[in-house]
Design a protein around this motif. Structure first.
Motif, PDB file in Angstrom:
ATOM      1  N   SER A  72     -13.705 -22.102  39.790  1.00  0.00           N
ATOM      2  CA  SER A  72     -13.751 -20.799  39.123  1.00  0.00           C
ATOM      3  C   SER A  72     -14.853 -20.732  38.071  1.00  0.00           C
ATOM      4  CB  SER A  72     -12.398 -20.503  38.472  1.00  0.00           C
ATOM      5  OG  SER A  72     -12.098 -21.476  37.477  1.00  0.00           O
ATOM      6  N   ARG A  73     -15.277 -21.910  37.554  1.00  0.00           N
ATOM      7  CA  ARG A  73     -16.368 -21.903  36.579  1.00  0.00           C
ATOM      8  C   ARG A  73     -17.649 -21.376  37.208  1.00  0.00           C
ATOM      9  NH1 ARG A  73     -14.234 -22.152  31.579  1.00  0.00           N
ATOM     10  NH2 ARG A  73     -12.664 -23.808  31.439  1.00  0.00           N
ATOM     11  N   LEU A  74     -17.925 -21.822  38.428  1.00  0.00           N
ATOM     12  CA  LEU A  74     -19.105 -21.336  39.136  1.00  0.00           C
ATOM     13  C   LEU A  74     -18.884 -19.933  39.677  1.00  0.00           C
ATOM     14  CD1 LEU A  74     -21.938 -21.979  40.226  1.00  0.00           C
ATOM     15  CD2 LEU A  74     -20.850 -22.937  42.259  1.00  0.00           C
ATOM     16  N   ALA A  75     -17.638 -19.631  40.041  1.00  0.00           N
ATOM     17  CA  ALA A  75     -17.345 -18.336  40.645  1.00  0.00           C
ATOM     18  C   ALA A  75     -17.452 -17.190  39.649  1.00  0.00           C
ATOM     19  CB  ALA A  75     -15.940 -18.357  41.253  1.00  0.00           C
ATOM     20  N   TRP A  80     -22.095 -17.854  43.119  1.00  0.00           N
ATOM     21  CA  TRP A  80     -20.957 -18.228  43.977  1.00  0.00           C
ATOM     22  C   TRP A  80     -21.217 -17.865  45.434  1.00  0.00           C
ATOM     23  CZ3 TRP A  80     -17.176 -21.320  44.485  1.00  0.00           C
ATOM     24  CH2 TRP A  80     -16.075 -21.047  45.306  1.00  0.00           C
ATOM     25  N   TYR A  81     -21.662 -16.652  45.692  1.00  0.00           N
ATOM     26  CA  TYR A  81     -21.893 -16.233  47.073  1.00  0.00           C
ATOM     27  C   TYR A  81     -23.125 -16.912  47.668  1.00  0.00           C
ATOM     28  CZ  TYR A  81     -18.247 -12.724  46.818  1.00  0.00           C
ATOM     29  OH  TYR A  81     -17.027 -12.108  46.719  1.00  0.00           O
ATOM     30  N   GLN A  82     -24.075 -17.268  46.837  1.00  0.00           N
ATOM     31  CA  GLN A  82     -25.217 -18.022  47.353  1.00  0.00           C
ATOM     32  C   GLN A  82     -24.784 -19.412  47.816  1.00  0.00           C
ATOM     33  OE1 GLN A  82     -28.388 -18.484  44.538  1.00  0.00           O
ATOM     34  NE2 GLN A  82     -29.837 -19.277  46.054  1.00  0.00           N
ATOM     35  N   LEU A  83     -23.867 -20.054  47.069  1.00  0.00           N
ATOM     36  CA  LEU A  83     -23.343 -21.361  47.479  1.00  0.00           C
ATOM     37  C   LEU A  83     -22.547 -21.247  48.779  1.00  0.00           C
ATOM     38  CD1 LEU A  83     -22.800 -24.365  46.926  1.00  0.00           C
ATOM     39  CD2 LEU A  83     -20.844 -23.652  45.519  1.00  0.00           C
ATOM     40  N   ILE A  84     -21.730 -20.202  48.899  1.00  0.00           N
ATOM     41  CA  ILE A  84     -20.951 -20.012  50.130  1.00  0.00           C
ATOM     42  C   ILE A  84     -21.878 -19.826  51.323  1.00  0.00           C
ATOM     43  CG2 ILE A  84     -19.344 -18.453  51.284  1.00  0.00           C
ATOM     44  CD1 ILE A  84     -18.030 -17.936  48.597  1.00  0.00           C
ATOM     45  N   GLU A  85     -22.943 -19.065  51.151  1.00  0.00           N
ATOM     46  CA  GLU A  85     -23.867 -18.805  52.255  1.00  0.00           C
ATOM     47  C   GLU A  85     -24.605 -20.074  52.666  1.00  0.00           C
ATOM     48  OE1 GLU A  85     -25.243 -16.390  55.166  1.00  0.00           O
ATOM     49  OE2 GLU A  85     -23.792 -15.864  53.599  1.00  0.00           O
ATOM     50  N   GLU A 139     -14.653 -13.808  38.459  1.00  0.00           N
ATOM     51  CA  GLU A 139     -15.650 -12.977  37.772  1.00  0.00           C
ATOM     52  C   GLU A 139     -14.975 -11.901  36.933  1.00  0.00           C
ATOM     53  OE1 GLU A 139     -19.880 -10.747  38.822  1.00  0.00           O
ATOM     54  OE2 GLU A 139     -18.481 -11.289  40.412  1.00  0.00           O
ATOM     55  N   ALA A 140     -13.909 -11.316  37.468  1.00  0.00           N
ATOM     56  CA  ALA A 140     -13.175 -10.320  36.688  1.00  0.00           C
ATOM     57  C   ALA A 140     -12.540 -10.950  35.459  1.00  0.00           C
ATOM     58  CB  ALA A 140     -12.114  -9.660  37.565  1.00  0.00           C
ATOM     59  N   GLU A 141     -12.072 -12.187  35.605  1.00  0.00           N
ATOM     60  CA  GLU A 141     -11.478 -12.886  34.466  1.00  0.00           C
ATOM     61  C   GLU A 141     -12.507 -13.103  33.360  1.00  0.00           C
ATOM     62  OE1 GLU A 141      -9.085 -17.062  33.511  1.00  0.00           O
ATOM     63  OE2 GLU A 141      -9.998 -16.706  35.467  1.00  0.00           O
ATOM     64  N   LEU A 142     -13.738 -13.421  33.752  1.00  0.00           N
ATOM     65  CA  LEU A 142     -14.794 -13.610  32.758  1.00  0.00           C
ATOM     66  C   LEU A 142     -15.049 -12.323  31.986  1.00  0.00           C
ATOM     67  CD1 LEU A 142     -17.060 -15.282  31.481  1.00  0.00           C
ATOM     68  CD2 LEU A 142     -18.534 -14.583  33.372  1.00  0.00           C
ATOM     69  N   HIS A 143     -15.119 -11.199  32.690  1.00  0.00           N
ATOM     70  CA  HIS A 143     -15.347  -9.925  32.012  1.00  0.00           C
ATOM     71  C   HIS A 143     -14.167  -9.565  31.112  1.00  0.00           C
ATOM     72  CE1 HIS A 143     -19.127  -8.656  33.855  1.00  0.00           C
ATOM     73  NE2 HIS A 143     -18.701  -9.209  34.976  1.00  0.00           N
TER      74      HIS A 143
END
Length: 624
Positions: free
Chosen positions: A13-16, A22-27, A62-66
């Motif tokens: 979740s730190r990276l997410a 995050w999506y670049q790592l998944i891809e 990401e929502a948690e960060l905001h």
């Protein structure tokens, strides 16, 4: 990419919390066939269900960060609304360990801050205050906010940015403010997080609580300073600060047609409203008038308004001079006291050291000598200041100040009173001057709007270019015809016109006989007296197509000076008689007369500027 099969993370979740990363790592993992693993399980980015789960985890993180950022921001705002959020204090304030904000305990720091506000109220410009501080050798006391010497008081020379920040800071008026500047992401430099801040208007501040901090000035004075700083900006909708130049009402003239402030011409003292021509492409300026007539009207009205206050001014003038000198003397005494303390402190440190420890004693000795040299330098500067500006006024000086202050007109025209001083006086009591020019005539309607809201109206007379622009030109022409019919000469007509109040176009006391003679020639009036024409020398008489220059001017209804210019340009062929008075004889047949009449009919300035036409192949007649 083929060398990685597993990406392991303890807390994904730190990276997410950054959706892009995050999506670049998944891809990348999906392309290389690698899997992701954390404490909850192993995920294959190439599998639909696992990819959906990873995307959901990233969105939630990401929502948690905001949410965390929003809670922190709301916490800061709520704390600021209670007046408990700490921020860096400006010069002149200190924060106690209990969190209470108090004045800086150093009296000299407080005196300099109060002097800056007092001088800005008197001078009215930021640069004027800066020049005053530099001229009197006054420095600003700054407390260091970081480093090993944090909290130490340093004296630095004043600069424009520091003074501007000081005057704009509401803390000096006792106002606790938060949210005066906000970061604009479009202007922010990623390498410098503190950049991109935009100053907000006062009604857009997030928090503004008055009477929380100890105040150097009142809220009313702070608002007046803000208004003065805004008015000093060189903008079309502001009066601007007092600048060099002979125009007395520069920045105060208001065009009634476009409802905007006029500009002052730099070449000559004129007030020009060019807004219509600049913004809307008008062929001519909206209004243009000479500054002398407006300035004379404003000056007379201002002196008349100040006359009743002459007694009060005379009583307060000397006291103001004494008060200003006393304030400067107090600052000097504080500087001398500080220098004496530093020298005594260096002396005590020197005597406390062991004489045998020369490694320390040598440095302490240098510090003591430096402090003594600085103290002696301040004493010499103070002695020079005392000689040039005595602490008290003598009886003769007080009498001179009182006499000058009582004579407002004499003080206004005194050689020591600069044009900037006069402008400051005008701006102190005049809000704006509304002018309206009556067409192209010399008549100008002017209205002075005083600071209290009262209005004084008057009619001015401005200089114009041509006689036919005068509002009384038809009446003057009729009067010239009438007097010429009575056989009165040009000089007599000029005297009559001056007695009846007719004035020339470009200003002056009276219309000259030369101007009257020129008008009579144009109108075809009798000359009033017959001048015997001197015959030409034998053999030099004018030929069939030749004329005396003045006869040609009368035939073309022009002045001889214009014909002289045409001869110099080569448009007229002429010869000069051999003996005195060396008159010119011009050659002009019927064809040449037609060309000269055509030139005469062209508008002024035809040959002095380049003409632009729609057809590029068509150009104006070249200027030989």
């Amino acid at each position: 990419m083929d060398h990685v099969g597993l990406v392991l993370g303890i807390e994904m979740s730190r990276l997410a919390r950054s959706g892009k990363d995050w999506y670049q790592l998944i891809e990348l993992c999906a392309l290389s066939g690698a899997v992701l693993a954390d404490l909850d399980g192993i995920y294959d980015p190439g599998d639909y269900n696992d990819r959906l789960l990873l995307g959901l985890k990233g969105t939630i993180s990401e929502a948690e960060l905001h949410l965390i950022k929003q809670r922190m921001r709301n916490g800061r705002i709520n704390k600021a609304r209670r007046g408990e959020l700490s921020f860096a204090l400006p010069s002149g304030y200190l924060r106690r360990p209990s969190g209470e904000v108090v004045f800086d305990p150093d009296e000299q720091v407080q005196s300099v801050i109060r002097l800056i506000f007092a001088q800005f109220e008197r001078i009215g410009t930021l640069h004027g205050v800066l020049r005053y501080l530099v001229a009197n050798g006054i420095q600003l006391g700054i407390r260091l906010r970081e480093g090993p010497d944090k909290g130490t008081l340093e004296w630095r020379r004043p600069n424009r940015m520091t003074l501007q920040t000081l005057l704009h800071n509401p803390a000096y008026a006792g106002i606790y403010a938060y949210g005066r500047r906000r970061a604009d992401p479009r202007r922010q430099d990623p390498a410098r997080p503190s950049t991109g801040r935009v100053v907000q208007a006062r009604d857009e501040w997030l928090v503004m609580i008055p009477d929380v901090l100890p105040a150097y000035i009142t809220v009313t004075q702070f608002e007046a300073n803000e208004a003065k700083l805004a008015a000093n900006r060189a903008r079309a909708d502001a009066t601007g600060s007092v600048r060099n130049g002979p125009a007395l009402a520069a920045g105060l003239i208001f065009c009634v047609i476009v409802r905007y402030h006029t500009q002052r011409s730099r070449a000559v003292p004129e007030y020009v409203c060019s807004r219509e021509a600049t913004n809307y492409g008008a062929a001519h300026n909206c209004q243009l008038l000479n500054a002398a007539c407006v300035d004379a009207f404003v000056e007379g009205q201002v002196l008349a308004a100040l006359a009743p206050a002459a007694v009060e001014v005379s009583l307060r003038a000397a006291d103001q001079v004494v008060a200003e000198r006393a304030e400067l003397e107090r600052l000097w005494s504080q500087r001398l006291e500080r220098a004496a303390y530093e020298a005594d402190r260096a002396r005590r440190c020197y005597h406390l050291a062991e004489p045998e420890n020369r490694l320390v004693v040598r440095q302490l000795e240098k510090d003591w000598e430096s402090a003594l040299a600085h103290q002696q330098k301040l004493r010499e500067e103070h002695a020079r200041f005392t000689r040039t500006s005595p602490r008290t006024l003598t009886a003769a000086e007080r009498h001179t100040i009182t006499a000058l202050a009582g004579d407002i007109a004499g003080l206004w025209h005194a050689p020591t009173t600069t044009i900037n001083d006069r402008k400051e006086i005008v701006r102190a009591i005049v809000d704006k001057v509304i002018v309206t020019v009556s067409g192209t005539s010399e008549r100008v309607q002017a209205s002075i709007v005083w600071a209290g809201g009262a209005t004084t109206c008057g009619e001015l007379v401005r200089p114009v270019q041509r006689l036919d622009q005068l509002s009384y030109y038809p009446a003057m022409i009729g009067r010239i015809r009438e007097l010429a019919a009575q056989g009165i000469g040009a000089s007599g007509i000029a005297d009559r016109l001056a007695a009846e109040g007719y004035r020339p176009a470009k200003g002056g006391d009276r219309i000259t006989a030369t101007t009257v003679r020129d008008l009579m020639r144009r109108l075809g009036c009798p000359a009033g007296r017959v001048h015997r024409h001197r015959p030409a020398p034998a053999g030099e008489e004018p030929g069939p197509d030749e004329r005396w220059l003045k006869h040609l001017a009368a035939e073309l209804q022009m002045t001889t000076s214009t014909l002289y210019a045409w001869i110099n340009r080569g448009w007229i062929t002429a010869r000069r008689e051999s003996c005195w008075p060396h008159r010119l004889i011009a050659h002009a047949d019927q064809r040449e007369l037609a060309e000269l009449r055509e030139r005469r009919a062209r508008p002024p300035g035809w040959y002095s500027r380049r003409l632009w036409t729609e057809d590029d192949n068509t150009s104006a007649e070249p200027n030989p």
